[in-house]
Write a protein that holds these residues in place. Structure first.
Motif, PDB file in Angstrom:
ATOM      1  N   UNK A   1       0.930  -1.086   0.076  1.00 50.37           N
ATOM      2  CA  UNK A   1      -0.209   0.061   0.037  1.00 50.37           C
ATOM      3  C   UNK A   1       0.873   1.326   0.202  1.00 50.37           C
ATOM      4  N   UNK A   2       0.465   2.123  -0.720  1.00 42.79           N
ATOM      5  CA  UNK A   2       1.312   3.417  -0.973  1.00 42.79           C
ATOM      6  C   UNK A   2       0.784   4.351   0.327  1.00 42.79           C
ATOM      7  N   UNK A   3       1.753   5.119   0.866  1.00 40.93           N
ATOM      8  CA  UNK A   3       1.240   6.159   1.679  1.00 40.93           C
ATOM      9  C   UNK A   3       1.006   7.418   0.906  1.00 40.93           C
ATOM     10  N   UNK A   4       1.409   7.437  -0.154  1.00 41.94           N
ATOM     11  CA  UNK A   4       1.209   8.710  -0.952  1.00 41.94           C
ATOM     12  C   UNK A   4      -0.202   8.907  -1.398  1.00 41.94           C
ATOM     13  N   UNK A   5      -0.646  10.031  -1.450  1.00 42.13           N
ATOM     14  CA  UNK A   5      -1.987  10.321  -1.980  1.00 42.13           C
ATOM     15  C   UNK A   5      -1.990  10.373  -3.389  1.00 42.13           C
ATOM     16  N   UNK A   6      -2.443   9.065  -4.152  1.00 39.49           N
ATOM     17  CA  UNK A   6      -2.308   9.011  -5.327  1.00 39.49           C
ATOM     18  C   UNK A   6      -3.041   9.737  -6.392  1.00 39.49           C
ATOM     19  N   UNK A   7      -3.948  10.469  -5.818  1.00 38.23           N
ATOM     20  CA  UNK A   7      -4.819  11.378  -6.546  1.00 38.23           C
ATOM     21  C   UNK A   7      -4.029  12.346  -7.351  1.00 38.23           C
ATOM     22  N   UNK A   8      -2.918  12.715  -6.591  1.00 35.04           N
ATOM     23  CA  UNK A   8      -2.095  13.718  -7.296  1.00 35.04           C
ATOM     24  C   UNK A   8      -1.332  13.165  -8.472  1.00 35.04           C
ATOM     25  N   UNK A   9      -1.364  11.888  -8.856  1.00 37.01           N
ATOM     26  CA  UNK A   9      -1.190  11.465 -10.355  1.00 37.01           C
ATOM     27  C   UNK A   9      -2.106  11.731 -11.285  1.00 37.01           C
TER      28      UNK A   9
END
Length: 401
Positions: A1-9
């Motif tokens: 699981x990524x801890x980054x907010x992947x909506x930024x992609x």
């Protein structure tokens, strides 16, 4: 699981104005002998009004003495500024706004982005196109990319977003408009308020350029429209009104009558919850900035602000009329500091941006950076120095295009 907010992609690559800056800086390196004139990014060039300078000096002196020192201020803003806004911005319009409905911030762009904290992730969002990028990007960052409905602003609809047939939970409106420089009349705005009341939709009304309205019949606040206090939030700024782009101060009006019912029957107040959000995530706007903002409401302050606004609008008149004289198709610039220029011969926005930069050393802003419907346009700002605007228009007069 990524801890980054992947909506930024899901964001488009690069922020519009950062790309404009990159290209301009590259051009300057290659042509150090040429004077570049910026009619692009909407930053002010005139000094702050003298009343603001004096107010800030006085505020700094207060902070230098223990008996007048101030630390944290109210998250909502100091009463002296909130009351001045109520008395000078809304009361003359016949609009009844309470001081506890005004929230001071460091600028409209922050509030336009932060306001999405109030809304459910599944809300259906309406965003005009073209539009200032913060509306789109802040919702994408919050995971609403799939719930965004685009409202085109183009020649077919008279450059005013049409009332949708489908339901929207939230819709952004910006008038006077950035980037087109156009306005919405009372009848048009009333239709949007009627829609919002009918659909239980919240209008996020960005009126950062209200000080530039010169013609009658154009609302100076959405709250001039009956019922708007039940469906709208209004954002305002001192950035372009008083030259505060570097000082930072603005405000948002959230009426107490703006309420909704939750699924379990509770009445939800957006005023209460915006206050709750600010108290949690914001420590208040600088006391020095707020004193400077309050100073513009003196008689002399109003005169000095109007002098600055008039200077920028004189630039707008020059740019608009010069472009028209030489056959360009232009909109705006009459009640706003922006001119919306249709690129000739169907040229792309960035292509025309590059052409004007490389051949005239003039910086514009590509319309496509504001949305798909902005393709085929560039935005010109009137916030430059008068002598620079005059020089830019002389270059266009001599242009062999």
């Amino acid at each position: 699981m990524s801890i980054f907010n992947e909506h930024y992609f899901e964001l488009k690559n690069g922020f519009l104005f950062a790309e404009v800056t990159r290209r301009v800086e590259e051009y300057k390196k290659q042509h150090p002998d040429r004077k570049v004139i910026s009619l692009g990014v909407g930053d002010v060039t005139r000094p702050l009004p003298e009343v603001c300078i004096q107010a800030m000096h006085k505020a700094v002196d207060e902070l230098s003495r223990s008996e007048t020192f101030r630390g944290y201020g109210p998250e909502q803003g100091y009463a002296f500024l909130r009351q001045a806004i109520v008395d000078n911005e809304f009361a003359p319009l016949g609009v009844n706004i309470g001081i506890d409905e005004v929230f001071i911030s460091e600028g409209a762009i922050s509030d336009c982005g932060n306001i999405v904290d109030l809304f459910d992730q599944d809300c259906v969002i309406g965003i005009p196109d073209p539009a200032y990028p913060v509306y789109m990007d802040s919702n994408v960052m919050n995971g609403r990319a799939k719930n965004i409905n685009i409202l085109p602003i183009n020649q077919d609809n008279g450059f005013v977003p049409q009332i949708p047939e489908k339901h929207l939970d939230v819709v952004y409106l910006c008038y006077p408009n950035n980037p087109t420089g156009l306005t919405m009349n009372r009848e048009q705005l009333s239709k949007w308020v009627e829609y919002a009341l009918r659909e239980k939709c919240v209008i996020l009304y960005d009126s950062a350029y209200v000080s530039y309205i010169r013609h009658e019949g154009i609302p100076h606040s959405i709250f001039e429209i009956e019922g708007a206090e039940k469906c709208a939030i209004e954002f305002r700024s001192f950035s372009k009104t008083a030259g505060f782009t570097g000082v930072r101060c603005g405000y948002t009006v959230v009426p107490k009558e703006l309420t909704f019912n939750s699924e379990d029957g509770r009445t939800i107040s957006l005023n209460y919850n915006w206050n709750r959000r600010q108290c949690t995530k914001f420590n208040g706007t600088s006391y020095i900035s707020q004193r400077a903002a309050a100073a513009i409401y003196s008689e002399e302050g109003q005169r000095q602000v109007r002098e600055n606004v008039d200077c920028y609008m004189k630039n707008a008149d020059l740019i608009r009329e010069t472009l028209k004289k030489y056959g360009y198709d232009v909109l705006g610039g009459e009640d706003a500091p922006y001119i919306w220029l249709r690129t000739p011969d169907g040229m792309g926005s960035w292509d025309f941006f590059d052409k004007m930069l490389n051949e005239l050393s003039i910086v514009t802003t590509p319309g496509s950076g504001f949305g798909q419907s902005g393709e085929g346009f560039v935005r010109l700002s009137s916030f430059g120095r008068p002598e620079d605007c005059e020089e830019a228009m002389k270059r266009i007069e001599q242009w062999k295009y």
